[in-house]
Design an enzyme around this catalytic site. Sequence first.
Site, PDB file in Angstrom:
ATOM      1  N   CYS A  17      88.320   4.407  13.111  1.00  0.00           N
ATOM      2  CA  CYS A  17      87.670   3.220  12.371  1.00  0.00           C
ATOM      3  C   CYS A  17      89.148   2.425  11.824  1.00  0.00           C
ATOM      4  O   CYS A  17      90.197   3.115  11.678  1.00  0.00           O
ATOM      5  CB  CYS A  17      87.000   3.527  11.223  1.00  0.00           C
ATOM      6  SG  CYS A  17      85.422   4.434  11.628  1.00  0.00           S
ATOM      7  N   GLY A  43      88.399   1.270  17.000  1.00  0.00           N
ATOM      8  CA  GLY A  43      86.928   1.314  17.099  1.00  0.00           C
ATOM      9  C   GLY A  43      86.538   0.333  17.787  1.00  0.00           C
ATOM     10  O   GLY A  43      86.510  -0.701  17.342  1.00  0.00           O
ATOM     11  N   ASN A 118      87.802   4.247   6.283  1.00  0.00           N
ATOM     12  CA  ASN A 118      88.517   5.018   7.580  1.00  0.00           C
ATOM     13  C   ASN A 118      88.764   6.096   7.090  1.00  0.00           C
ATOM     14  O   ASN A 118      89.465   6.676   6.147  1.00  0.00           O
ATOM     15  CB  ASN A 118      89.652   4.078   7.712  1.00  0.00           C
ATOM     16  CG  ASN A 118      90.495   4.720   8.488  1.00  0.00           C
ATOM     17  OD1 ASN A 118      91.898   4.376   8.627  1.00  0.00           O
ATOM     18  ND2 ASN A 118      90.183   5.401   9.697  1.00  0.00           N
ATOM     19  N   GLY A 119      88.247   7.332   7.738  1.00  0.00           N
ATOM     20  CA  GLY A 119      88.477   8.665   7.492  1.00  0.00           C
ATOM     21  C   GLY A 119      87.422   9.377   7.696  1.00  0.00           C
ATOM     22  O   GLY A 119      86.363   9.181   8.230  1.00  0.00           O
ATOM     23  N   TYR A 258      99.894   8.122  19.076  1.00  0.00           N
ATOM     24  CA  TYR A 258      98.956   7.171  19.811  1.00  0.00           C
ATOM     25  C   TYR A 258      97.987   6.527  19.123  1.00  0.00           C
ATOM     26  O   TYR A 258      97.805   5.327  19.728  1.00  0.00           O
ATOM     27  CB  TYR A 258      97.880   8.501  20.515  1.00  0.00           C
ATOM     28  CG  TYR A 258      96.663   7.956  21.482  1.00  0.00           C
ATOM     29  CD1 TYR A 258      95.584   8.088  20.881  1.00  0.00           C
ATOM     30  CD2 TYR A 258      96.936   7.068  22.596  1.00  0.00           C
ATOM     31  CE1 TYR A 258      94.441   7.425  21.703  1.00  0.00           C
ATOM     32  CE2 TYR A 258      96.046   6.684  23.225  1.00  0.00           C
ATOM     33  CZ  TYR A 258      94.732   6.802  22.692  1.00  0.00           C
ATOM     34  OH  TYR A 258      93.730   6.223  23.479  1.00  0.00           O
TER      35      TYR A 258
END
Length: 490
Positions: A17, A43, A118-119, A258
């Site tokens: 996300c 996302g 996010n996470g 990445y």
Amino acid sequence: MSEVSLNFDDDKLHEECGVFGVYGSEDAAALTALGLHALQHRGQEACGIVSYDGGTFFAHKAQGLVGANFSEGSVMDRLKGYAALGHNRYATTGEGGMRNVQPLYADMDFGGFAVAHNGNLTNAHALRKELVKGGSIFQSTSDTETIIHLIAVSRKTNLAERFVDAIERVKGAYAFIACAQDQMIGIRDPHGIRPLVLGSLGDAHILASETCALDIIGAEFVREIAPGEMIIINKDGIESIAPFEQVPAQPCIFEYVYFARPDSVMGGRSVYEVRKNIGGELAKEEPVPGADLVVPVPDSGTPAAIGYAEESGIPFELGIIRNHYVGRTFIEPTDKIRHLGVRLKHNANRKFIEGKSVVLVDDSIVRGTTSKKIVEMIRAAGAREVHMRISSPPIRYSCFYGIDTPTTAELLAHEKSVEEICKYIGADSLAYVTIDGLYRALGEEKRNNEQPQFEDACFTGDYPVELVDYNNNQTGAKVTDLRERERRKS
Ligand code: SF4
């Protein structure tokens, strides 16, 4: 004719996300749409924006990409207010479907509350069971909703205290942005595993997962939100508090390999430069004497391939051309068409490959399905030799800190040796950068095994935060939290 996804399974880990927030601009929602657009790589499944005008909250959420859902004037006109937060989603915990699309919103005793996350919370399941027993009614299957219920049951007086009260009960990796009671709150987990930065644009304050989202709106980068830091933004400015016991910072190292966009700056490092450095370390550690060409698997393999070519002195060529328009189309896939899968996204630049010894550089191998097809494609284009070089160590363990990874058993490197993987993908040779090589590319001498400078569990199996909801079968590794590490030091 049924719709058929020709989304090419790129056998990559997926960042789950991206989050973005603005406080103090009449264009808050439009800025948030642009910020989410810049964070689309974090996302692609669904996106949402909630805005606030000091009294009322406005929301728009949808499946699909930001550009497809937030370009209509009518949509943006409805998102009024001087504060807004947004979220791009890639389903990790909690299934797809609209009820898990963020930001999540709830009417609380103190008014409206919107939150984007996010996470991944590694004890969300345990907390949920407890909360439901206590009478909480969940609307989604998302771990993020746990925070809303923990704040609702907190008996502390003001919002910030209730948020701290709630966050002290969760474990995992997170960057949260929340909006309520005319304030915006940003918080990062104690180890800083997930990224969060602060920017400014005129009088407005911006929170975002990455600096590339500040660049797109012309905002100035102010600083990173420190691991374990909570900031409260309101009309009086910014207040910063550190509610947690200090623990070592361990940002996710895979963001550099990445996930993050190459033009982002993380921990003061250019992500693009780090990836080139990794390529350089890989060339030093795993040279290919006599090779003719260094070819990246585009796009994510490109910076490391440039670094490899520069360090080794072997010419760099775009030997694989990527089609940037892979997506859904109305073609009835026969087996023959389905087999062509890889060519939907990549094609060999035959004139440069024929008769050559090629060094193929990619950022990671997960299940190995794509690497196998890419090697086949380069051989079919006439390559004399194909040597694969990977700019990250073997991925042996799943991530539980917010990255969508296959189960540990599905990870090719969990069971197989490098030699066995090389045989499986059909390359003449295969090598990965070492964990110390990766750390050197980040400017460290090497990995401090006693107290790693980064979070790197998918390579090492060393999980710094307790995985309460997960068992050993899932992790296939040990969880070395602080207590264990202190014991080892003594
Ligand atoms: S396991 Fe750690 S290093 Fe790997 S992706 Fe997850 S957070 Fe990042």
